[in-house]
Write an enzyme that holds these catalytic residues in place. Structure first.
Site, PDB file in Angstrom:
ATOM      1  N   GLU A  77       1.047  -1.235  -0.083  1.00 54.38           N
ATOM      2  CA  GLU A  77      -0.016   0.122  -0.111  1.00 54.38           C
ATOM      3  C   GLU A  77       1.082   1.275   0.013  1.00 54.38           C
ATOM      4  OE1 GLU A  77      -3.121   0.046  -0.495  1.00 54.38           O
ATOM      5  OE2 GLU A  77      -3.720  -2.035  -0.035  1.00 54.38           O
TER       6      GLU A  77
ATOM      7  N   CYS B 162      -8.104  -1.688   8.356  1.00 54.93           N
ATOM      8  CA  CYS B 162      -6.626  -1.642   7.756  1.00 54.93           C
ATOM      9  C   CYS B 162      -6.153  -0.146   7.613  1.00 54.93           C
ATOM     10  CB  CYS B 162      -6.523  -2.543   6.630  1.00 54.93           C
ATOM     11  SG  CYS B 162      -7.053  -4.366   7.107  1.00 54.93           S
TER      12      CYS B 162
ATOM     13  N   HIS C  17      -1.497  -5.696   2.052  1.00 54.21           N
ATOM     14  CA  HIS C  17      -2.685  -6.551   2.053  1.00 54.21           C
ATOM     15  C   HIS C  17      -2.562  -7.729   1.295  1.00 54.21           C
ATOM     16  CE1 HIS C  17      -5.864  -3.150   2.764  1.00 54.21           C
ATOM     17  NE2 HIS C  17      -6.270  -3.969   3.734  1.00 54.21           N
TER      18      HIS C  17
HETATM   19  N1  PCA Z   1      -8.536  -6.458   6.511  1.00 55.13           N
HETATM   20  C1  PCA Z   1      -9.565  -5.222   6.989  1.00 55.13           C
HETATM   21  C2  PCA Z   1      -9.661  -5.112   8.321  1.00 55.13           C
HETATM   22  C3  PCA Z   1      -8.758  -6.203   8.795  1.00 55.13           C
HETATM   23  C4  PCA Z   1      -8.340  -7.091   7.819  1.00 55.13           C
HETATM   24  O1  PCA Z   1      -7.423  -7.988   7.904  1.00 55.13           O
HETATM   25  C5  PCA Z   1      -9.379  -4.315   5.784  1.00 55.13           C
HETATM   26  O2  PCA Z   1      -8.855  -4.353   4.569  1.00 55.13           O
HETATM   27  O3  PCA Z   1      -9.524  -2.985   6.332  1.00 55.13           O
END
Ligand code: PCA
Length: 205
Positions: A79, A142, A166
């Site tokens: 990200e 996140c 992610h």
């Molecule tokens: N993914 C979510 C919140 C916790 C996670 O593992 C997100 O992308 O916000």
């Protein structure tokens, strides 16, 4: 001795597992003069930021790599940016809903990751792991954690580098979701390992 903090999230949204934590907890711990601290983070707006910043303040890591599940994505997503907004129609694990809400009132609109994201993606690709730079971490917990941790680092003048990765669903999570991409746990663990190894050599003087 340097410390790298790697965090993963609790399962959320009806899933029994979260690949982020499944992978983070399997990462090799200490290697040479680097300590890898693994931390499970609650998938809640209220507790996620504090859970991580408490450990940052105690351990003063050289880097923090936060990891979360992004169901539906096919690659490891490095990200670029955290934005000052929560806006998600699904409640968090405490049942709390945030819509169009700033994370830090009067805070900057956004923070950029301070990890070398392009270098990380290039390293992952040359090791043959599917990886991309992503320009949105979403607007759920996140992004909330990513923004909160960067804000803490900036406002406390810390030297910790921070970034967010992610990861896709695991194959067992997509059996009832035709057409949804997944990645094996071994591949996710190896990809995170590759990132941590690159940061370890970066951080060493
Ligand atoms: N993914 C979510 C919140 C916790 C996670 O593992 C997100 O992308 O916000």
């Amino acid at each position: 001795m340097i410390t790298i903090l790697v965090t993963g999230f609790e399962p959320f949204g009806g899933e029994a597992i979260n690949p982020s934590w499944e992978a983070v907890r399997r990462l090799n711990g200490d290697r040479g003069d680097t300590h890898i601290e693994r931390l499970l983070v609650p998938t809640t707006y209220a507790d996620s930021i504090r859970t991580v910043t408490e450990v940052i303040d105690r351990l003063r890591p050289a880097a923090v790599v936060m990891v979360g599940q992004a169901g539906g994505r096919a690659e490891l997503s490095i990200e670029r940016v955290a934005i000052n907004c929560d806006d998600e129609k699904t409640p968090d694990n405490a049942g709390v809903l945030h819509e169009d809400a700033p994370i830090v009132s009067q805070g900057p609109i956004a923070y950029l990751a301070t990890l070398p994201i392009k270098q990380i993606v290039a390293g992952l690709r040359s090791a043959r792991y599917p990886a991309v730079v992503s320009n949105t971490a979403g607007l759920f917990v996140c992004n909330h954690l990513f923004y909160g941790v960067l804000h803490h680092i900036v406002t406390h003048n810390l030297e910790t580098q921070a970034g967010f990765v992610h990861v896709p669903f695991l194959p067992e999570q997509v059996t009832g979701k035709p057409g949804t991409p997944s990645m094996s746990l071994d591949t996710i663990v190896a990809g995170l390992d590759c990132i941590v190894t690159a940061l370890t050599s970066n951080a060493r003087p």
